[in-house]
Design an enzyme around this catalytic site. Structure first.
Site, PDB file in Angstrom:
ATOM      1  N   GLY A 183       0.799  -1.234   0.000  1.00  0.00           N
ATOM      2  CA  GLY A 183       0.000   0.000   0.000  1.00  0.00           C
ATOM      3  C   GLY A 183       0.827   1.277   0.000  1.00  0.00           C
ATOM      4  N   LYS A 201       4.196  19.386  -7.344  1.00  0.00           N
ATOM      5  CA  LYS A 201       4.480  20.029  -6.051  1.00  0.00           C
ATOM      6  C   LYS A 201       5.578  21.088  -6.168  1.00  0.00           C
ATOM      7  CE  LYS A 201       3.125  15.921  -3.434  1.00  0.00           C
ATOM      8  NZ  LYS A 201       3.642  14.646  -2.894  1.00  0.00           N
TER       9      LYS A 201
END
Ligand code: NAP
Length: 436
Positions: A183, A201
């Site tokens: 994950g 970003k």
């Protein structure tokens, strides 16, 4: 009470509701925030957070147009419908808090222009660095400095993969597959491993650091797919670690360079010690010198901390000026410039070829005499000076030669490589990595 509508009740939405519903021991202003509606995609999905069922709806349009709501918190992610919902909320006079770097990096111009026209704030602390406060520091606490450079490790997934490759000596594909199972990486890892998320970003950070808008397509993005266990081992021998760095810096003639690429970072630099899913942003400016911000770059609680800090900032402004709508003639001039976006021009961007960098290059060559000499001659002919050149071993029947250059012009380096690729003795060039 300030009423808010939350779009999205996934990882970050849940963390945000948890903070808001448990205000004791936190800032007292939290107690003046009331959740009016929460928008989701599937109404029947079990929710881990305790929230009255009648607050939840799949009609997100009704939330962004609800006259009772003051602030919309956009936590659904992606481009659409996030962009349209934010624009509709702004058109209806609502402030917006978002964690969505993709939509801000690509449509920030449209969104901030609309917000200034409507006299509302769009806040995005959670969009970069998760729980690390970096947006407001760049706007406020560090804003008096002339910023020279912002260097970030701002993608947790790639930093996790590179850290494991360094510690375990594994190959990229195997560790990516494992990270997906655990994950730490998405099923479609493209945005992370190809440097696109870090590109979004750093475009946002560059815009704040240098006070001008950045066209997202001008940000050079190179990911980590080609990094091999061999390169990680060479980096270690040469006293470096490989990191995916996002860099925004002012270069000659006031131009700005914004780029993302894997980089050899000397082991004694603070950024070299940032491991796993952690993020860090090094800000260099005058007269301050260097400041490094470090912390959890993702996760429900950390990201929600940033989301709610933006909510607090807006609630503070609303509380100081509760009858704002009755006194505003000119919306944009009534905004607090420490919270709003005050620039509207585009920054002049430097092309990559105009930069100077140091490079690590790994060649696979025929095992014939004189190859090192030929490489040296080619580099020299293109003004590329070499710091070290070594033949270290063999990959099958190919000799492996590693070159580290001094700081050279990217354009000269490219033209040297073009000539070297044509040499009969050169089989391939598996790796070219910039050196910090
Ligand atoms: P997430 O877990 O996938 O949750 C998304 C939520 O939005 C879900 O509740 C989903 O509804 C809802 N949603 C998605 N599309 C929708 C649509 N078309 N209409 C209505 N509802 C919709 O996402 P997340 O991880 O919380 O991320 C949210 C934002 O935070 C993104 O912009 C992300 O980049 C940013 N962010 C995340 C982290 C992090 O650690 N996760 C860190 C920094 C920034 P259902 O629940 O019904 O499916």
């Amino acid at each position: 009470m300030v009423k808010i509508g939350i779009l999205g009740l996934g990882t970050v939405g849940t963390g945000t509701v948890q903070i808001l519903r448990d205000p004791v021991g936190r800032h007292h202003l939290l107690q003046s925030i009331e959740i009016q509606r929460v928008g989701v995609r599937s109404i029947d999905k079990p929710r881990v957070v305790d929230i009255p069922a009648d607050l939840i709806t799949t009609d997100l349009e009704s939330i962004v147009t609800d006259p009772e709501i003051d602030i919309i918190v956009e936590l659904i992610g992606g481009i659409e419908p996030a962009r349209s919902l934010m624009l509709k909320a702004i058109a209806h006079g609502k402030h917006v808090v978002t964690a969505n770097k993709a939509v801000i990096a690509k449509f920030g111009d449209e969104i901030f222009t609309a917000a200034n026209q409507s006299g509302v704030y769009v806040m995005l602390e959670a969009a970069v660095g998760g729980g690390i406060p970096v947006i407001q520091p760049l706007k406020q606490s560090l804003g008096v400095n002339r910023i020279h450079r912002v260097t970030g490790i701002i993608n947790g997934t790639t930093n996790y993969i590179l850290t494991r490759m360094t510690v375990e000596g594994g190959e990229f594909a195997d560790i990516l597959a494992d990270a997906q199972q655990l994950g730490y990486a998405e099923a479609d890892p493209t945005a992370d491993v190809d440097g696109l998320d870090a590109g979004d970003k750093i475009a946002i950070l560059a815009s704040l650091a240098f006070g001008g808008r950045i066209k997202r397509e001008d940000v050079y993005c190179e990911g980590i797919r080609k990094i091999s266990a061999t390169d990680i081992a060479y980096a270690d021998k040469l006293n470096f670690v490989i990191k995916l760095l996002a860099i925004a810096e002012r270069v000659e003639d006031g131009q700005v360079s914004v780029r993302v690429h894997p980089t050899f970072v000397p082991k004694d630099r603070p950024l070299a010690t940032v491991n796993g899913v952690y993020n860090a942003i090094l800000i260099e400016g005058e007269p301050l010198g260097q400041v490094m911000l470090f912390g959890p770059g993702a996760g429900a609680g950390a990201t929600a901390s940033a989301v709610v800090s933006d909510l607090l900032a807006i609630v503070g402004v609303i509380n100081c000026n509760p009858h704002r709508e009755e006194v505003i003639d000119s919306p944009s001039t009534s905004l607090n410039p420490l919270l709003s976006c005050s620039h509207s021009h585009y920054t002049d961007m430097a092309p990559l070829t105009s930069l100077r960098s140091s490079f690590y290059v790994r060649f696979l060559c025929m095992d014939v005499p004189g190859v090192i000499g030929k490489l040296g001659t080619c580099f020299g002919a293109h003004h590329v000076s070499i710091e070290s050149i070594v033949q270290t071993g063999f990959q099958g029947d190919r000799a492996e030669i590693v070159v580290v250059t001094h700081d050279v012009s990217e354009a000269d380096f490219e033209s040297a490589l073009a000539e070297i690729r044509g040499l009969e003795a050169i089989d391939s060039i598996p790796s070219i990595i910039r050196v910090l």
